[in-house]
Scaffold this active site. Structure first.
Site, mmCIF file in Angstrom:
data_model
loop_
_atom_site.group_PDB
_atom_site.id
_atom_site.type_symbol
_atom_site.label_atom_id
_atom_site.label_comp_id
_atom_site.label_asym_id
_atom_site.label_seq_id
_atom_site.Cartn_x
_atom_site.Cartn_y
_atom_site.Cartn_z
ATOM 1 N N ARG A 240 -1.028 23.600 21.932
ATOM 2 C CA ARG A 240 -1.187 22.189 21.602
ATOM 3 C C ARG A 240 -2.675 21.935 21.379
ATOM 4 O O ARG A 240 -3.528 22.483 22.100
ATOM 5 C CB ARG A 240 -0.682 21.280 22.732
ATOM 6 C CG ARG A 240 0.832 21.168 22.827
ATOM 7 C CD ARG A 240 1.462 20.384 21.671
ATOM 8 N NE ARG A 240 2.907 20.294 21.807
ATOM 9 C CZ ARG A 240 3.796 21.124 21.247
ATOM 10 N NH1 ARG A 240 3.382 22.125 20.483
ATOM 11 N NH2 ARG A 240 5.090 20.938 21.425
ATOM 12 N N GLU A 269 -3.316 15.208 15.575
ATOM 13 C CA GLU A 269 -2.524 15.529 14.387
ATOM 14 C C GLU A 269 -1.974 14.276 13.736
ATOM 15 O O GLU A 269 -1.542 13.374 14.461
ATOM 16 C CB GLU A 269 -1.336 16.422 14.797
ATOM 17 C CG GLU A 269 -1.794 17.780 15.203
ATOM 18 C CD GLU A 269 -0.660 18.747 15.493
ATOM 19 O OE1 GLU A 269 0.461 18.533 15.012
ATOM 20 O OE2 GLU A 269 -0.924 19.728 16.194
ATOM 21 N N HIS A 287 0.705 23.043 11.911
ATOM 22 C CA HIS A 287 1.717 23.060 12.976
ATOM 23 C C HIS A 287 3.038 23.665 12.468
ATOM 24 O O HIS A 287 4.102 23.038 12.561
ATOM 25 C CB HIS A 287 1.931 21.654 13.550
ATOM 26 C CG HIS A 287 2.437 21.674 14.960
ATOM 27 N ND1 HIS A 287 2.146 20.705 15.895
ATOM 28 C CD2 HIS A 287 3.235 22.563 15.617
ATOM 29 C CE1 HIS A 287 2.738 20.999 17.041
ATOM 30 N NE2 HIS A 287 3.402 22.128 16.900
HETATM 31 P P1 NAD Z 1 6.272 28.874 28.883
HETATM 32 O O1 NAD Z 1 6.548 27.772 29.836
HETATM 33 O O2 NAD Z 1 7.191 30.033 28.834
HETATM 34 O O3 NAD Z 1 4.781 29.447 29.131
HETATM 35 C C1 NAD Z 1 3.694 28.672 29.520
HETATM 36 C C2 NAD Z 1 2.852 29.479 30.502
HETATM 37 O O4 NAD Z 1 1.677 28.718 30.824
HETATM 38 C C3 NAD Z 1 3.569 29.764 31.843
HETATM 39 O O5 NAD Z 1 3.470 31.131 32.173
HETATM 40 C C4 NAD Z 1 2.823 28.889 32.853
HETATM 41 O O6 NAD Z 1 2.779 29.448 34.154
HETATM 42 C C5 NAD Z 1 1.440 28.823 32.226
HETATM 43 N N1 NAD Z 1 0.663 27.683 32.684
HETATM 44 C C6 NAD Z 1 1.074 26.416 32.926
HETATM 45 N N2 NAD Z 1 0.039 25.654 33.337
HETATM 46 C C7 NAD Z 1 -1.052 26.463 33.365
HETATM 47 C C8 NAD Z 1 -2.424 26.259 33.703
HETATM 48 N N3 NAD Z 1 -2.856 25.068 34.102
HETATM 49 N N4 NAD Z 1 -3.263 27.311 33.615
HETATM 50 C C9 NAD Z 1 -2.804 28.526 33.214
HETATM 51 N N5 NAD Z 1 -1.523 28.790 32.884
HETATM 52 C C10 NAD Z 1 -0.664 27.756 32.951
HETATM 53 O O7 NAD Z 1 6.163 28.193 27.447
HETATM 54 P P2 NAD Z 1 6.301 28.874 26.011
HETATM 55 O O8 NAD Z 1 7.694 28.818 25.546
HETATM 56 O O9 NAD Z 1 5.575 30.176 26.031
HETATM 57 O O10 NAD Z 1 5.468 27.814 25.135
HETATM 58 C C11 NAD Z 1 4.102 27.564 25.412
HETATM 59 C C12 NAD Z 1 3.612 26.355 24.645
HETATM 60 O O11 NAD Z 1 3.491 26.675 23.262
HETATM 61 C C13 NAD Z 1 4.558 25.154 24.670
HETATM 62 O O12 NAD Z 1 4.388 24.354 25.810
HETATM 63 C C14 NAD Z 1 4.188 24.404 23.409
HETATM 64 O O13 NAD Z 1 3.257 23.394 23.687
HETATM 65 C C15 NAD Z 1 3.540 25.477 22.529
HETATM 66 N N6 NAD Z 1 4.325 25.723 21.310
HETATM 67 C C16 NAD Z 1 3.762 25.464 20.086
HETATM 68 C C17 NAD Z 1 4.474 25.720 18.924
HETATM 69 C C18 NAD Z 1 3.893 25.468 17.564
HETATM 70 O O14 NAD Z 1 4.636 25.146 16.659
HETATM 71 N N7 NAD Z 1 2.597 25.637 17.364
HETATM 72 C C19 NAD Z 1 5.776 26.214 19.004
HETATM 73 C C20 NAD Z 1 6.308 26.483 20.252
HETATM 74 C C21 NAD Z 1 5.570 26.235 21.395
#
Ligand code: NAD
Length: 323
Positions: A240, A269, A287
């Protein structure tokens, strides 16, 4: 049962809802509804469910516009667009679409990483402009990925898939920072855990961000943290926009504090921080990290598969737990 869909999405999920006999109304314009337009649309009927997108800001005022809705099914894995406290107060279920987009987002992350390090966008612009006058030993030199250190910030579903590609595809060394340590992953991929993000930033050649947007991750990457990265390092963000202070990053790229960046997401955005568009050492995509035909269809089906049980008084499979 009546379902409102805030913007056209692939048909597969809509078909699932219709097959259940639900009445499905879809925003007919292919644009984000303004807050006013969304409230007006939701007030038209007594909807039982809403399928919303990450571009819809969902809070108390929106829940109040459709008090009959039991569920807001977000068409995304991230749900930072939804005020969870308001959802809890209004007793509305929130669901997301985890997992189905992991591989696609990881692929896009590597597309960005390769594109910035091999200067693909610059080279494309150069060639199409008719500037290519013959092979030259010093033309558009880039940087290898192979055998470099890949720093993953947030080793969740997407972060670990990116790490997998780095290790398996490019023999990269993986270091990671996360609030949760994953020792099984460390053993399997020879990855190294860093206690704090600063240690990762100092050591990584490529930093890839995969944390959700939370209070604890907003502006995790700022001027001070950019200043400790290697001047030869690249920063990739497909999580994000607000995880990075974009103005600080634009400044760091302009002053060559780091070598380059590739961003799929932005703080405000669809607006960009002024100056980013002029820099050759940044690649920007709008995005689209999950935007493949296969994945967007699966997300559509998953959103429907969350709505259907909710309307049959069962727990949806991807219910967001609100503490
Ligand atoms: P997920 O929940 O599997 O992974 C997130 C990881 O971040 C977890 O391991 C969690 O422990 C860690 N985390 C949380 N807070 C933290 C902190 N303060 N410091 C360090 N680590 C921390 O999620 P995911 O499915 O891997 O997706 C991750 C993110 O990617 C989503 O939340 C979304 O915002 C983003 N995303 C973006 C797109 C895009 O189109 N660009 C698409 C999908 C997901």
């Amino acid at each position: 049962m009546k379902v409102y869909v805030t913007r056209m999405i692939p048909q597969s999920g809509i078909n699932k809802l219709k097959a259940k006999g639900y009445e499905v109304d879809i925003n007919p314009s292919d644009k984000v509804l303004s807050r006013k337009e969304l409230i007006k649309a939701l007030k038209k009927k007594q909807y039982d469910a809403v399928l919303c997108l990450l571009t819809d800001k969902i809070d108390k005022e929106i829940f109040d516009a459709v008090p009959t809705a039991k569920i807001f099914a977000n068409y995304a894995v991230g749900y930072d667009n939804i005020n969870l406290n308001d959802a809890k107060e209004k007793n509305v279920m929130i669901t997301n679409t985890p997992g189905v987009l992991t591989e696609t987002v990881a692929e896009h992350t590597f597309a960005l990483m390769l594109a910035i390090s091999h200067r693909v966008a610059e080279a494309d612009k150069f060639t199409k402009a008719g500037k290519y006058k013959g092979w030259a030993p010093m033309l558009l030199l880039g940087t290898d990925l192979s055998h470099k250190t890949l720093g993953i910030v947030g080793l969740g579903r997407i972060g670990s898939r990116v790490a997998y590609h780095g290790v398996k595809g490019f023999d990269m060394k993986v270091i990671y920072y996360d609030v949760k340590r994953n020792e099984d992953f460390e053993r399997e991929f020879g990855a190294e855990f860093k206690e704090n993000v600063g240690d990762l930033l100092k050591e990584a050649d490529y930093v890839s961000i995969h944390v959700p947007l939370l209070d604890s991750t907003r502006h995790l990457i700022n001027r001070q943290r950019l200043s400790i990265m290697k001047p030869s390092a690249y920063l990739i963000n497909t999580s994000r926009g607000s995880v990075i202070n974009e103005a600080d990053l634009a400044e760091a790229l302009k002053n060559k504090i780091i070598k380059g960046a590739a961003l799929d997401v932005f703080e405000k955005e669809p607006e960009l921080t002024k100056g980013l568009e002029k820099l050759d050492n940044v690649i920007l995509t709008p995005h689209i990290a999950s935007a493949t035909e296969e994945t967007r269809s699966k997300m559509s089906e998953m959103a429907a598969d969350n709505i259907i049980p909710a309307l049959e008084n069962q727990t949806p499979p991807n219910l967001v737990k609100i503490s």
